[in-house]
Design a protein around this motif. Structure first.
Motif, PDB file in Angstrom:
ATOM      1  N   ASP A  90     -21.083  43.589-111.613  1.00 21.02           N
ATOM      2  CA  ASP A  90     -22.469  44.054-111.748  1.00 21.02           C
ATOM      3  C   ASP A  90     -23.117  44.266-110.381  1.00 21.02           C
ATOM      4  N   ALA A  91     -22.921  43.285-109.496  1.00 20.17           N
ATOM      5  CA  ALA A  91     -23.582  43.342-108.190  1.00 20.17           C
ATOM      6  C   ALA A  91     -22.997  44.442-107.321  1.00 20.17           C
ATOM      7  N   TYR A  92     -21.668  44.549-107.326  1.00 18.44           N
ATOM      8  CA  TYR A  92     -20.985  45.473-106.416  1.00 18.44           C
ATOM      9  C   TYR A  92     -21.026  46.909-106.939  1.00 18.44           C
ATOM     10  N   ASN A  93     -20.536  47.116-108.162  1.00 18.25           N
ATOM     11  CA  ASN A  93     -20.514  48.476-108.700  1.00 18.25           C
ATOM     12  C   ASN A  93     -21.844  48.877-109.322  1.00 18.25           C
ATOM     13  N   GLY A  94     -22.462  47.947-110.065  1.00 17.92           N
ATOM     14  CA  GLY A  94     -23.681  48.293-110.779  1.00 17.92           C
ATOM     15  C   GLY A  94     -24.885  48.498-109.882  1.00 17.92           C
ATOM     16  N   ILE A  95     -25.037  47.642-108.868  1.00 15.17           N
ATOM     17  CA  ILE A  95     -26.216  47.725-107.999  1.00 15.17           C
ATOM     18  C   ILE A  95     -25.870  48.297-106.626  1.00 15.17           C
ATOM     19  N   ALA A  96     -24.986  47.641-105.878  1.00 19.35           N
ATOM     20  CA  ALA A  96     -24.733  48.052-104.494  1.00 19.35           C
ATOM     21  C   ALA A  96     -24.231  49.491-104.414  1.00 19.35           C
ATOM     22  N   ASN A  97     -23.200  49.816-105.186  1.00 15.34           N
ATOM     23  CA  ASN A  97     -22.577  51.132-105.061  1.00 15.34           C
ATOM     24  C   ASN A  97     -23.189  52.207-105.948  1.00 15.34           C
ATOM     25  N   SER A  98     -23.843  51.831-107.018  1.00  9.44           N
ATOM     26  CA  SER A  98     -24.406  52.834-107.930  1.00  9.44           C
ATOM     27  C   SER A  98     -25.907  52.997-107.802  1.00  9.44           C
ATOM     28  N   VAL A  99     -26.554  52.088-107.067  1.00 12.47           N
ATOM     29  CA  VAL A  99     -27.999  52.211-106.853  1.00 12.47           C
ATOM     30  C   VAL A  99     -28.323  52.248-105.358  1.00 12.47           C
ATOM     31  N   LEU A 100     -28.022  51.186-104.640  1.00  8.05           N
ATOM     32  CA  LEU A 100     -28.429  51.128-103.234  1.00  8.05           C
ATOM     33  C   LEU A 100     -27.732  52.183-102.395  1.00  8.05           C
ATOM     34  N   TRP A 101     -26.441  52.374-102.616  1.00 11.69           N
ATOM     35  CA  TRP A 101     -25.717  53.427-101.888  1.00 11.69           C
ATOM     36  C   TRP A 101     -26.322  54.791-102.193  1.00 11.69           C
ATOM     37  N   PHE A 102     -26.636  55.046-103.458  1.00 10.82           N
ATOM     38  CA  PHE A 102     -27.192  56.339-103.860  1.00 10.82           C
ATOM     39  C   PHE A 102     -28.574  56.557-103.251  1.00 10.82           C
ATOM     40  N   VAL A 103     -29.370  55.507-103.180  1.00 14.10           N
ATOM     41  CA  VAL A 103     -30.703  55.643-102.586  1.00 14.10           C
ATOM     42  C   VAL A 103     -30.596  55.965-101.097  1.00 14.10           C
ATOM     43  N   HIS A 104     -29.797  55.197-100.372  1.00 15.67           N
ATOM     44  CA  HIS A 104     -29.744  55.372 -98.920  1.00 15.67           C
ATOM     45  C   HIS A 104     -29.036  56.659 -98.503  1.00 15.67           C
TER      46      HIS A 104
END
Length: 466
Positions: A90-104
């Protein structure tokens, strides 16, 4: 949460600690139950080699890593956390790579995404749990007044959490990605945007690869929080490790790969080289479109140039990345089908990761194509001029962090402009040998100005002085 089987912590004596999602070693579990260790590479691993007495806190990323933790297998100076696999996903794929990476990296198709719903909130709770596990481990391991350097968007909440647990520590956070401009950053729910900023501002010092990304972070803090508070902001542009690259690029396996690539390219032809992970932000598909546009606009290059494209799979557990990899392969096949002849393959595409082959391509490159939509730095742009045998022209996106240091001697492109990139490739291919050699020399000097070990030591020294 951290497994009860995690390796017991040593006494709290470590004076330099580093935290990152991926550590310097990974383990593979064999069918017979044996564990094989593999050392990692990259700028962070190289940089940390400058400090002997350190502790690296990282996550167990796979079954082999988790089994190593459960058996108490490990390396001195490394603490691997056996965080619940579902929480990590959840943390790695769900948030870091699918949200934060996409935002930045400004990757969202905003008419349809993002959608921050109940599932997002569930995954965000896992991201908090994941960050808390790191903060607790660091608090447990750090000696009095120790220096802790937290790495990247996976662990943006750790500085704030760690500050509450251990106010005596010197805490730094380093962002290896771009930072989104404030209007795009505010796509995030307001409470989440604020939580992320306050998490990083728990550090004494927040550092970035370029002034542009640092200024974007300051802009977000100013708009959302009213400023950066007591946190100092720094810039450290990670450079290429010239000594390692030049030595490694002349070993026997690289020479073997060069011979194979030369055979694929054919005698007397020029080469346009790109080496990337198949990551959405790397802009590989538009790069292939630009190469096809070059062959259309300048048919004199047909049979005379080959595009060596290495697109190594990345994040294949996410459907959007699998689709992107397939699109790269499909387009390369289309170009070869439309333009190729019995004696000429226009695109030589490899999708299996092979570092020796990458170095061989660097050495062969007449032109290096680095055209990301957005990139924190991009070390390929820095590595190719260092390794190139005969000098190469660099076609570089203005949206790569490396542009700040290399732009003066590169041919700079708008990464969305396929026609402009095609013309830049033509300019690069027709550049005189003297000009290309001069530019390559200056590019290599700029690219190696802050090698990984000095990059890390500079951050450590700056943190200790705050």
């Amino acid at each position: 949460m951290v497994s009860e089987h995690a390796a017991p912590a040593a006494a709290s004596t470590a004076q330099v600690l580093v935290a990152s999602n991926r550590g310097p070693v990974s383990y593979t579990l064999g069918e017979d139950g044996t564990l094989d260790a593999k050392r990692g590479g990259g700028g962070l691993v190289s940089g940390l080699s400058a400090v002997d007495d350190k502790l690296w806190v990282c996550a167990a990323l796979g079954d082999g890593d988790r089994e190593a933790v459960r058996r108490g297998v490990g390396e001195a100076g490394v603490r691997m956390l056996d965080i619940d696999a579902g929480v990590h996903a959840d943390a790695y794929n769900g948030i870091a790579n699918s949200v934060l990476w996409f935002v930045h990296h400004l990757l969202y198709q905003t008419p349809v995404e993002p959608v921050f719903d109940a599932e997002f909130r569930r995954q965000w709770a896992s991201y908090e749990t994941y960050n808390r596990a790191f903060a607790e481990a660091l608090a447990e391991e750090a000696g009095p007044g120790a220096s802790v350097l937290v790495q990247d968007y996976h662990l943006a909440l750790v500085p704030g959490m760690l500050r509450e647990l251990r106010p005596d520590l010197r805490i730094g956070h380093f962002s290896h990605t771009p930072w989104a401009p404030v209007d795009y950053f505010r796509l995030l729910p307001d409470d989440i945007a604020e939580q992320l900023l306050r998490g990083i501002l728990g550090a004494d010092r927040a550092a970035f690869l370029t002034r542009r990304w640092a200024d974007a972070f300051i802009g977000c803090c100013t708009e959302i929080l009213g400023g950066t508070g007591r946190t100092k902001i720094g810039v450290h542009g990670l450079g290429a490790d010239a000594d390692f690259l030049r030595r490694r690029s002349h070993e026997a396996d690289v020479d073997e790969r060069m011979a194979a690539l030369r055979e694929q390219v054919g005698e007397g032809r020029k080469t346009i080289v790109r080496v990337d992970r198949t990551e959405l932000s790397k802009n590989i598909v538009r790069g292939l479109h630009a190469y096809r546009a070059l062959l259309d606009a300048h048919p004199e290059w047909r049979e005379r140039v080959v595009h060596i494209a290495f697109a190594y799979p990345s994040r294949q557990d996410l459907a959007v990345y699998r689709d992107y990899t397939a699109a790269v392969q499909t387009l390369a096949t289309e170009i070869n089908g439309a333009y190729g002849t019995e004696s000429w393959t226009p695109v030589v595409l490899h999708v299996k990761d092979d570092f020796a082959r990458s170095l061989a391509a660097y050495r062969l490159a007449d032109v290096a194509l680095v055209n990301p939509i957005r990139d924190g730095m991009n070390l390929v742009a820095k590595e190719v001029p260092v390794v190139s045998d005969h000098g190469c022209a660099l076609v570089l996106s203005r949206e790569a962090g490396a542009y700040e240091e290399l732009g003066e001697d590169a041919i700079v492109v708008n990464p969305y402009d396929v026609t402009g990139t095609a013309e830049a490739l033509h300019e690069a291919l027709t550049m005189s040998g003297d000009e290309r050699s001069g530019r390559t020399k200056r590019l290599a000097e700029a690219a190696t100005a802050l090698p990984p070990q000095q990059w890390f030591l500079d951050q450590l020294e700056a943190l200790r002085q705050e």
